[in-house]
Design an enzyme around this catalytic site. Structure first.
Site, PDB file in Angstrom:
ATOM      1  N   LYS A 215      50.141   8.503  37.713  1.00 17.94           N
ATOM      2  CA  LYS A 215      48.944   8.112  38.261  1.00 17.94           C
ATOM      3  C   LYS A 215      48.759   6.778  38.618  1.00 17.94           C
ATOM      4  O   LYS A 215      47.960   6.325  39.498  1.00 17.94           O
ATOM      5  CB  LYS A 215      47.771   8.815  37.496  1.00 17.94           C
ATOM      6  CG  LYS A 215      47.563   8.001  36.130  1.00 17.94           C
ATOM      7  CD  LYS A 215      46.621   8.506  35.158  1.00 17.94           C
ATOM      8  CE  LYS A 215      46.426   8.206  34.007  1.00 17.94           C
ATOM      9  NZ  LYS A 215      46.151   6.785  33.786  1.00 17.94           N
ATOM     10  N   THR A 216      49.122   5.811  37.633  1.00 18.71           N
ATOM     11  CA  THR A 216      48.937   4.405  37.844  1.00 18.71           C
ATOM     12  C   THR A 216      49.699   3.950  39.259  1.00 18.71           C
ATOM     13  O   THR A 216      49.325   3.041  39.930  1.00 18.71           O
ATOM     14  CB  THR A 216      49.371   3.599  36.678  1.00 18.71           C
ATOM     15  OG1 THR A 216      48.721   3.995  35.488  1.00 18.71           O
ATOM     16  CG2 THR A 216      49.002   2.105  36.833  1.00 18.71           C
TER      17      THR A 216
ATOM     18  N   ASP B 189      39.917   5.315  37.597  1.00 19.52           N
ATOM     19  CA  ASP B 189      41.231   6.025  36.663  1.00 19.52           C
ATOM     20  C   ASP B 189      40.407   6.605  35.443  1.00 19.52           C
ATOM     21  O   ASP B 189      39.460   6.410  34.840  1.00 19.52           O
ATOM     22  CB  ASP B 189      42.067   4.865  36.324  1.00 19.52           C
ATOM     23  CG  ASP B 189      43.140   5.368  35.446  1.00 19.52           C
ATOM     24  OD1 ASP B 189      43.572   6.380  35.781  1.00 19.52           O
ATOM     25  OD2 ASP B 189      43.880   4.371  34.880  1.00 19.52           O
ATOM     26  N   GLU B 190      41.458   7.583  34.744  1.00 17.08           N
ATOM     27  CA  GLU B 190      40.922   8.391  33.554  1.00 17.08           C
ATOM     28  C   GLU B 190      39.428   8.926  33.706  1.00 17.08           C
ATOM     29  O   GLU B 190      38.727   8.637  32.919  1.00 17.08           O
ATOM     30  CB  GLU B 190      40.982   7.352  32.339  1.00 17.08           C
ATOM     31  CG  GLU B 190      42.321   6.898  32.159  1.00 17.08           C
ATOM     32  CD  GLU B 190      43.357   7.513  31.690  1.00 17.08           C
ATOM     33  OE1 GLU B 190      42.967   8.801  31.605  1.00 17.08           O
ATOM     34  OE2 GLU B 190      44.384   7.188  31.240  1.00 17.08           O
TER      35      GLU B 190
ATOM     36  N   ARG C 133      53.438  13.388  24.765  1.00 22.76           N
ATOM     37  CA  ARG C 133      53.905  12.071  24.279  1.00 22.76           C
ATOM     38  C   ARG C 133      55.508  11.948  24.404  1.00 22.76           C
ATOM     39  O   ARG C 133      56.097  11.036  24.208  1.00 22.76           O
ATOM     40  CB  ARG C 133      53.391  11.548  22.921  1.00 22.76           C
ATOM     41  CG  ARG C 133      51.881  11.408  22.972  1.00 22.76           C
ATOM     42  CD  ARG C 133      51.235  10.910  24.116  1.00 22.76           C
ATOM     43  NE  ARG C 133      50.687  11.771  25.031  1.00 22.76           N
ATOM     44  CZ  ARG C 133      50.641  11.241  26.117  1.00 22.76           C
ATOM     45  NH1 ARG C 133      50.541  10.266  26.652  1.00 22.76           N
ATOM     46  NH2 ARG C 133      49.943  12.214  27.228  1.00 22.76           N
TER      47      ARG C 133
ATOM     48  N   GLN D  58      43.551  16.279  29.333  1.00 23.42           N
ATOM     49  CA  GLN D  58      43.772  15.162  28.426  1.00 23.42           C
ATOM     50  C   GLN D  58      42.102  14.419  28.301  1.00 23.42           C
ATOM     51  O   GLN D  58      42.279  13.334  27.593  1.00 23.42           O
ATOM     52  CB  GLN D  58      44.384  13.964  28.989  1.00 23.42           C
ATOM     53  CG  GLN D  58      45.976  14.760  29.251  1.00 23.42           C
ATOM     54  CD  GLN D  58      46.839  13.567  29.771  1.00 23.42           C
ATOM     55  OE1 GLN D  58      47.338  12.495  28.821  1.00 23.42           O
ATOM     56  NE2 GLN D  58      47.359  13.220  30.804  1.00 23.42           N
TER      57      GLN D  58
END
Length: 666
Positions: free
Chosen positions: A33-34, A215-216, A599, A246
């Site tokens: 995503k970044t 973002d997020e 993770r 998330q």
């Protein structure tokens, strides 16, 4: 630009090139995503849009810095400098400094952190009712949740109070707000709320940006959503990137409904799903998908691995928490010894609650294995750092009562507790600030002399010119702060370490001045205060951790990844937490499990104990429902869910599963 776009997969490229109108990018864990956000900004600049018209907002200073650096590598430093990239709080603080007078906010307001808030609440509680048993930290959490829902103290008292305890809380909330206004102080929630006020009263401000990226987005709360909505109101060129799977911060105000209702709030929105995962193997993602599919309130999506197959996920039953820790630490040691390049830093032990780390810490120490607790005490939580920050806050804002009370006797100046109590009481009675109360309260001659001496030194520090570093150095010398470090820490090595922490503030200042244009002390202090709350683990702390096993809660693990992950204590009542059953927040607990699973890059081990000590007693434990969900199998007949009492006799069966199990650690 073409070569850059060709390196993206089809989903990512569509997210980059869809620039007009509202866009929802559902970016699953590890899907890049970044990269999408940074390439999207570079694409817009390549299309000829002015950098000043682009705004990207995220949730940590670290993420914002990384985003800016990545864009700079794509388009050049000069173009990237004109972009607005930052956190919600830093953006709001910057705008409010410049334009806050339009809503009667002085430019030199202070920003208080959680410790300052708790200190202020203690004073409020003392003024209202000393016998009240409500904890300041609990009150603060409740106030924050109300602010995140845009509910003021007056609104709460008008409509929400239903009994004496609620009425008392409402009065505390009101007095707390009055304290903030009187001392020209904003807490972190206020930065957002006052920005909402400013946007409502200053329409031209809303037309400042042509393209807005968030973002997020799953972590946004009520005020943040309102800021985004108003900034995108005219042009609707809003791109939000997030993953509802998330969303794990509901307890601190994040509202997953914002991302779930995006298409309703912004009709005709394009929805793009990023589902190719570049982090984990097939086996790990199958486990993650199997768990999260049980949530009803979510956007449908399915992660698939770019790496293909790997080692099977292991579910490991153990007898108790001591054997759990012993077996996992032994396995880590054995794996690191193998000639395959694995290091201790590649290994992470994740748990639901911080107190679960005790057994693992003891075992790691016994084996002489270095470890670090991620998200533990922050650099900014150390006494000497809080003292220095308090001094700086008083320099910038003399009306900052909480900071003044912290430093007035630090180092000791002969102003006793009885004198301070009398001053605080008088300030409440006279409805004035602490500084004014000091001069309106009859003081013993020694205390009066000491106070006047401190005031003269602070004034001298305010008049000091030169760099920020020089001004801080002068302040430390004038108030003789090194005497406080020497007083508190007798052992030479500890004294040296603590003083080096104070020197690190000077290093922060030097770095800040070198990078910021026209840097000022108030701006530097603001950056430190924002970093304190937004970035709990600094790059420096991560470097110091070195080759050490990482221990952390699942909340602290979000955004991180490790080659080998151990998810421990996955039992009913722990994950999902027993409280989540009563609060009907099982879906957030399931998202927490999903975050933990994703993770892992190559190896994932999930362990659960058959019994463990709780409240001084040995209790029977049930495997978490999430373990059964991994393969879609129903729990056995003798399984008892969280919230119900397990019968004493029968041993719980482990979940029957095609997931390969290892024998219980020895």
């Amino acid at each position: 630009m073409r070569s850059l776009l060709e390196r993206l997969n089809q989903e990512q490229r569509r997210a980059v090139e869809t620039t007009e109108g509202p866009v929802l990018v559902l970016a699953g864990a590890g899907t890049g995503k970044t990269r999408v956000i940074t390439v999207r900004m570079a694409y817009l600049l390549h299309q000829g849009h002015a950098p000043e018209r682009l705004f990207a907002v995220t949730f940590t200073n670290k993420a914002a810095t990384e985003m800016r650096e990545r864009v700079a590598r794509l388009v050049g430093k000069e173009k990237a400098t004109g972009l607005t990239i930052g956190t919600f709080h830093s953006f709001c603080a910057r705008v409010l400094r410049k334009q806050g007078r339009r809503i009667d906010l002085p430019p030199r307001f202070s920003i208080c952190d959680q410790a300052d808030q708790i200190a202020a609440l203690k004073n409020v509680l003392r003024d209202i009712l000393a016998a009240e048993t409500m904890r300041p930290r609990d009150i603060l959490a409740r106030i924050s949740l109300l602010k995140n829902k845009l509910v003021s103290a007056e609104q709460y008292l008008d409509g929400a109070a239903v009994d004496d305890r609620d009425e008392f809380f409402g009065q505390v909330y009101l007095r707390y707000e009055q304290h903030l206004r009187r001392t020209h102080t904003l807490d972190f929630d206020d930065l957002l709320l006052r920005m909402v006020d400013l946007l409502r009263t200053d329409p031209p401000l809303k037309d400042r940006y042509r393209y807005l990226m968030v973002d997020e987005y799953q972590d946004t709360n009520g005020p943040q959503y309102e800021i985004v909505r108003q900034l995108a109101e005219k042009r609707k060129n809003l791109c939000v990137v997030g993953d509802d799977d998330q969303s794990i911060y509901g307890w601190r105000g994040a509202d997953v409904k914002k991302i779930l209702s995006f298409e309703r709030d912004f009709p005709s929105a394009a929805v793009i799903r990023l589902e190719t995962n570049y982090r984990s193997t097939d086996e790990i993602l199958v486990a993650a998908n199997s768990v999260i599919d049980h949530n009803i309130g979510r956007h449908a999506k399915k992660l698939r691995s770019a790496y293909g197959r790997g080692e099977a996920v292991r579910i490991v039953p153990v007898q108790d928490e001591e054997l759990e820790a012993r077996g996992i630490v032994e396995e880590i040691v054995q794996e690191v010894r193998k000639p395959q390049g694995l290091t201790f830093a590649d290994c992470a032990i994740l748990f639901r609650a911080a107190n679960q780390s005790r057994a693992f810490e003891a075992e790691l120490r016994a084996r002489n294995v270095d470890y670090t607790i991620v998200g533990g005490q922050s650099f900014f939580d150390r006494k000497e750092i809080r003292d220095v920050l308090a001094y700086l806050k008083v320099l910038v804002n003399p009306r900052d009562d909480v900071s003044l009370l912290r430093v007035v006797n630090c180092p000791p100046r002969g102003i006793g507790k009885t004198t301070l109590d009398r001053v605080v009481d008088n300030a409440a009675q006279m409805n004035c600030g602490i500084q004014e109360a000091f001069f309106r309260t009859p003081l013993p001659s020694g205390a009066g002399t000491a106070l006047r001496f401190l005031q003269s030194k602070l004034e001298q520090a305010r008049r000091t010119t030169g760099s920020i570093v020089r001004r801080i150095e002068c302040m430390l010398e004038l108030v003789d702060y090194q005497a406080e470090v020497n007083r508190c820490y007798r052992e030479p090595r500890q004294r040296e370490q603590r003083w080096s922490g104070v020197q690190e503030v000077l290093n922060f200042a030097e770095n800040y001045e070198r990078r910021a244009k026209n840097a000022t002390l108030p701006q530097f202090l603001e950056r430190l205060t924002l970093s304190e709350t937004e970035d709990r683990t600094s790059d420096e702390e991560e470097k110091q951790a070195g080759n050490a096993v990482r221990l952390m809660t699942l909340h602290a693990a979000k955004g991180l990844e490790f080659r080998r992950v151990y998810l421990v204590g996955i039992e009913e009542g722990t994950l999902p937490h027993e409280r989540s059953v009563a609060d009907d927040t099982i879906e957030e607990e399931r998202r927490l499990m999903y975050v933990g699973i994703t993770r892992a890059q190559r190896n994932l081990t999930i362990s659960f104990a058959k019994q463990r000590a709780k409240h001084g007693h040995r209790v029977r434990c049930m495997p978490s429902r999430f373990l059964y969900e991994i393969k879609g199998e129903a729990p056995p007949d003798d399984w008892v869910p969280a919230g119900q009492k397990a019968p004493a006799p029968a041993k719980p069966k482990s979940p029957r599963s095609r997931v390969r199990r290892a024998p219980p650690p020895a």
